[in-house]
Motif scaffolding. Sequence first.
Motif, PDB file in Angstrom:
ATOM      1  N   GLU A  23       9.304   8.674  27.352  1.00  0.00           N
ATOM      2  CA  GLU A  23       8.029   8.236  27.921  1.00  0.00           C
ATOM      3  C   GLU A  23       6.978   8.076  26.831  1.00  0.00           C
ATOM      4  O   GLU A  23       6.197   7.136  26.840  1.00  0.00           O
ATOM      5  CB  GLU A  23       7.531   9.246  28.957  1.00  0.00           C
ATOM      6  CG  GLU A  23       8.399   9.287  30.187  1.00  0.00           C
ATOM      7  CD  GLU A  23       7.848  10.235  31.232  1.00  0.00           C
ATOM      8  OE1 GLU A  23       6.685  10.654  31.091  1.00  0.00           O
ATOM      9  OE2 GLU A  23       8.595  10.547  32.172  1.00  0.00           O
ATOM     10  N   ILE A  32       7.521   4.935  24.979  1.00  0.00           N
ATOM     11  CA  ILE A  32       7.103   3.754  25.743  1.00  0.00           C
ATOM     12  C   ILE A  32       5.583   3.662  25.801  1.00  0.00           C
ATOM     13  O   ILE A  32       5.013   2.577  25.665  1.00  0.00           O
ATOM     14  CB  ILE A  32       7.729   3.794  27.151  1.00  0.00           C
ATOM     15  CG1 ILE A  32       9.225   3.469  27.010  1.00  0.00           C
ATOM     16  CG2 ILE A  32       7.058   2.799  28.080  1.00  0.00           C
ATOM     17  CD1 ILE A  32      10.070   3.936  28.139  1.00  0.00           C
ATOM     18  N   MET A  33       4.940   4.823  25.966  1.00  0.00           N
ATOM     19  CA  MET A  33       3.473   4.803  25.981  1.00  0.00           C
ATOM     20  C   MET A  33       2.937   4.210  24.686  1.00  0.00           C
ATOM     21  O   MET A  33       2.025   3.384  24.693  1.00  0.00           O
ATOM     22  CB  MET A  33       2.933   6.223  26.163  1.00  0.00           C
ATOM     23  CG  MET A  33       3.093   6.749  27.562  1.00  0.00           C
ATOM     24  SD  MET A  33       2.034   8.187  27.823  1.00  0.00           S
ATOM     25  CE  MET A  33       3.230   9.469  27.947  1.00  0.00           C
ATOM     26  N   ARG A  34       3.536   4.643  23.585  1.00  0.00           N
ATOM     27  CA  ARG A  34       3.076   4.127  22.294  1.00  0.00           C
ATOM     28  C   ARG A  34       3.344   2.625  22.193  1.00  0.00           C
ATOM     29  O   ARG A  34       2.511   1.861  21.715  1.00  0.00           O
ATOM     30  CB  ARG A  34       3.777   4.864  21.154  1.00  0.00           C
ATOM     31  CG  ARG A  34       3.226   6.273  20.944  1.00  0.00           C
ATOM     32  CD  ARG A  34       4.212   7.145  20.207  1.00  0.00           C
ATOM     33  NE  ARG A  34       4.797   6.472  19.061  1.00  0.00           N
ATOM     34  CZ  ARG A  34       4.229   6.416  17.880  1.00  0.00           C
ATOM     35  NH1 ARG A  34       3.106   7.040  17.667  1.00  0.00           N
ATOM     36  NH2 ARG A  34       4.801   5.773  16.894  1.00  0.00           N
ATOM     37  N   MET A  35       4.523   2.235  22.676  1.00  0.00           N
ATOM     38  CA  MET A  35       4.908   0.836  22.562  1.00  0.00           C
ATOM     39  C   MET A  35       3.969  -0.078  23.348  1.00  0.00           C
ATOM     40  O   MET A  35       3.612  -1.156  22.876  1.00  0.00           O
ATOM     41  CB  MET A  35       6.341   0.687  23.076  1.00  0.00           C
ATOM     42  CG  MET A  35       6.931  -0.685  22.963  1.00  0.00           C
ATOM     43  SD  MET A  35       8.588  -0.666  23.629  1.00  0.00           S
ATOM     44  CE  MET A  35       8.256  -0.936  25.360  1.00  0.00           C
ATOM     45  N   VAL A  36       3.577   0.352  24.549  1.00  0.00           N
ATOM     46  CA  VAL A  36       2.726  -0.530  25.344  1.00  0.00           C
ATOM     47  C   VAL A  36       1.256  -0.373  24.998  1.00  0.00           C
ATOM     48  O   VAL A  36       0.408  -1.060  25.558  1.00  0.00           O
ATOM     49  CB  VAL A  36       2.933  -0.335  26.869  1.00  0.00           C
ATOM     50  CG1 VAL A  36       4.370  -0.613  27.255  1.00  0.00           C
ATOM     51  CG2 VAL A  36       2.501   1.045  27.300  1.00  0.00           C
ATOM     52  N   GLY A  37       0.932   0.544  24.070  1.00  0.00           N
ATOM     53  CA  GLY A  37      -0.438   0.607  23.576  1.00  0.00           C
ATOM     54  C   GLY A  37      -1.316   1.663  24.238  1.00  0.00           C
ATOM     55  O   GLY A  37      -2.527   1.486  24.341  1.00  0.00           O
ATOM     56  N   ALA A  38      -0.704   2.759  24.715  1.00  0.00           N
ATOM     57  CA  ALA A  38      -1.529   3.875  25.196  1.00  0.00           C
ATOM     58  C   ALA A  38      -2.191   4.528  23.986  1.00  0.00           C
ATOM     59  O   ALA A  38      -1.599   4.600  22.911  1.00  0.00           O
ATOM     60  CB  ALA A  38      -0.669   4.896  25.935  1.00  0.00           C
ATOM     61  N   THR A  39      -3.419   4.989  24.156  1.00  0.00           N
ATOM     62  CA  THR A  39      -4.092   5.651  23.034  1.00  0.00           C
ATOM     63  C   THR A  39      -3.505   7.043  22.844  1.00  0.00           C
ATOM     64  O   THR A  39      -2.923   7.620  23.759  1.00  0.00           O
ATOM     65  CB  THR A  39      -5.594   5.798  23.305  1.00  0.00           C
ATOM     66  OG1 THR A  39      -5.744   6.558  24.505  1.00  0.00           O
ATOM     67  CG2 THR A  39      -6.266   4.458  23.466  1.00  0.00           C
ATOM     68  N   PHE A  67      -4.746   9.492  25.335  1.00  0.00           N
ATOM     69  CA  PHE A  67      -4.108   9.383  26.641  1.00  0.00           C
ATOM     70  C   PHE A  67      -2.752  10.080  26.638  1.00  0.00           C
ATOM     71  O   PHE A  67      -2.376  10.776  27.579  1.00  0.00           O
ATOM     72  CB  PHE A  67      -3.936   7.908  27.015  1.00  0.00           C
ATOM     73  CG  PHE A  67      -3.533   7.696  28.438  1.00  0.00           C
ATOM     74  CD1 PHE A  67      -4.475   7.353  29.392  1.00  0.00           C
ATOM     75  CD2 PHE A  67      -2.213   7.863  28.834  1.00  0.00           C
ATOM     76  CE1 PHE A  67      -4.107   7.176  30.709  1.00  0.00           C
ATOM     77  CE2 PHE A  67      -1.836   7.691  30.154  1.00  0.00           C
ATOM     78  CZ  PHE A  67      -2.793   7.339  31.088  1.00  0.00           C
TER      79      PHE A  67
END
Lengths: 295, 241
Positions: free
Chosen positions: A200, A203-210, A213
């Motif tokens: 997770e 994926i968060m990093r990949m889609v651009g979560a700060t 976050f």
Amino acid sequence: MPGRNLLYFLHEGLVNVVRHGFMSFAAVGTTAACLLIMGTFSLLAVNADSILHRLETENEILAYVDESYTDEDTLALKAELEKIPDVLRADFISKEEAVVDFAAQYPEEELFQSLDPEILRDRYSIHIVNIERISQISEAIRSLPGIVKVNAYEDVAGGFVTLRNITSLVSLVLIALLFVVSVFITANTIKLTTLDRRDEIAIMRMVGATNAFIRWPFVVEGAFLGGLSALVAYALQTLIYNSIANGVTRNDLLKLLRIVPYENLSRIVLTGFLLSGLLIGVGGSLSAIRKYLEV
Amino acid sequence: MIRLKDVEMSYDNGNKAIRGISFTIDDGEFAFLVGPSGSGKSTIIKLLTGEVEPSAGRIMVNGFSTSNIMPRQIPLMRRTLGVIFQDFRLISNRTVYDNLAFAMRVVNTPTRSIRERINYCLDLVGLTNKASNYPTELSGGEQQRVAIARALVNNPDTIIADEPTGNLDPERSLELMELLVRINELGTTMLVVTHEKALVDLFGKRVIMIDEGHVVSDQVGGYRLHDEENAYAGGSDYAWT
Ligand SMILES: Nc1ncnc2c1ncn2[C@@H]1O[C@H](COP(=O)(O)OP(=O)(O)OP(=O)(O)O)[C@@H](O)[C@H]1O
Ligand SMILES: [Mg+2]
């Protein structure tokens, strides 16, 4: 933390806690135990300090005045005594007053009720502000011309000062040590959740979560573990302190120690535990998540 | 728009993966990136996503300069990209729907616009009826289409795919590539890394070929689809040189 996401972070954080029930339990147990030990030693130090303080305010040094001194010279000594550093005040007690006091202390003793004041000496009752310096102060008093004898409970005071210093030192060392241990244990628990959430996180990093976050659910998890530990430790601390305090007051000799009542301390203990617990939890989570947030 | 200018990159162990690469992909363009194993294709993808930094040269991705970007800006840059990998990378304990919702949620998409967007993307990849299935209940081709939907949900300017057909059989690969072409026709810039020359040749798109960290050719070409004689028959690798 953006308000819109608050519920989300809380939910994710609690899911983490529940999913690792056993590790969470172990972390709370260890952290609570550490807090309890820190708390117990702090309370010990607080009590030692309070006893010392009482000794300071209640304890008097008696300085006896040379019989050959005239009244005038004797009264002039007050200024001399109060000039000594750390002397709060020096109260003159004439031998006549001393005889009355003495008689009042032993109302049943016929013999003491009609003593001749001349068998006693004029004296000063001296209160000091810093009991740690009691030896130097009584030495200074003793060396004043006109003072023939000094009564000070130096040994008792010295013993308490040493005891207080030792408990303070041990408390500080223990607190620092246990703090590190608790952070480490909490960090390891949270590492476990970062481990099974690493997909997770990726994926968060990949889609651009700060980074913030990504971090929040783990911070919530850590804060929750820390907060829970604090409450557990507080409950146990209350129990332990009260039972020790009861034991002490019931003992004829020990009750002279006069334990600080828990009501005066409970709020500080709770606040201290909560703050340390949260600090431990949040510190642990940040250290656990650090390596996932490098790029 | 993606622009690389004289980019070089070495890994920490001194391995020089990229040795001076320049190319530009304009908005709305479709490009294949091909080359033999170890030629540096995945490294270029990692340079574009900001996962690794170039040791020389300049990289622009949708208005962000990834070669000297501030760390705080990297997430914003990544939001302009949709990324697809060979191994799908879906979250196994979340349903198809929740996988997509997760990708939207974590970039602060308002809850009310999530459902609508997910329905649109699932419809586009033909998986509306699988929304409540878990990834393990899907075929490889279906999983990769979920990954495409996930790359699409945040409405990126550009999709980059690293061997998206690597784990699929020839029919699924062809279907998937056609899906990517369709998404490109709807306006998303597309950069697709692949090994499969036969598949590339079918589409007649721009092909950037690299070898040992250099661009060796960059041209539009390939066979037309439905050319009976050269019909696409499967995923065998051609020798690239
Ligand atoms: N993390 C790494 N550390 C060191 N060297 C690496 C690393 N990743 C890749 N390399 C090296 O960099 C070069 C380019 O690798 P890259 O993964 O970009 O190739 P590729 O074109 O994607 O190959 P493939 O088609 O097999 O996926 C290779 O020589 C590889 O060994
Ligand atoms: Mg690769």
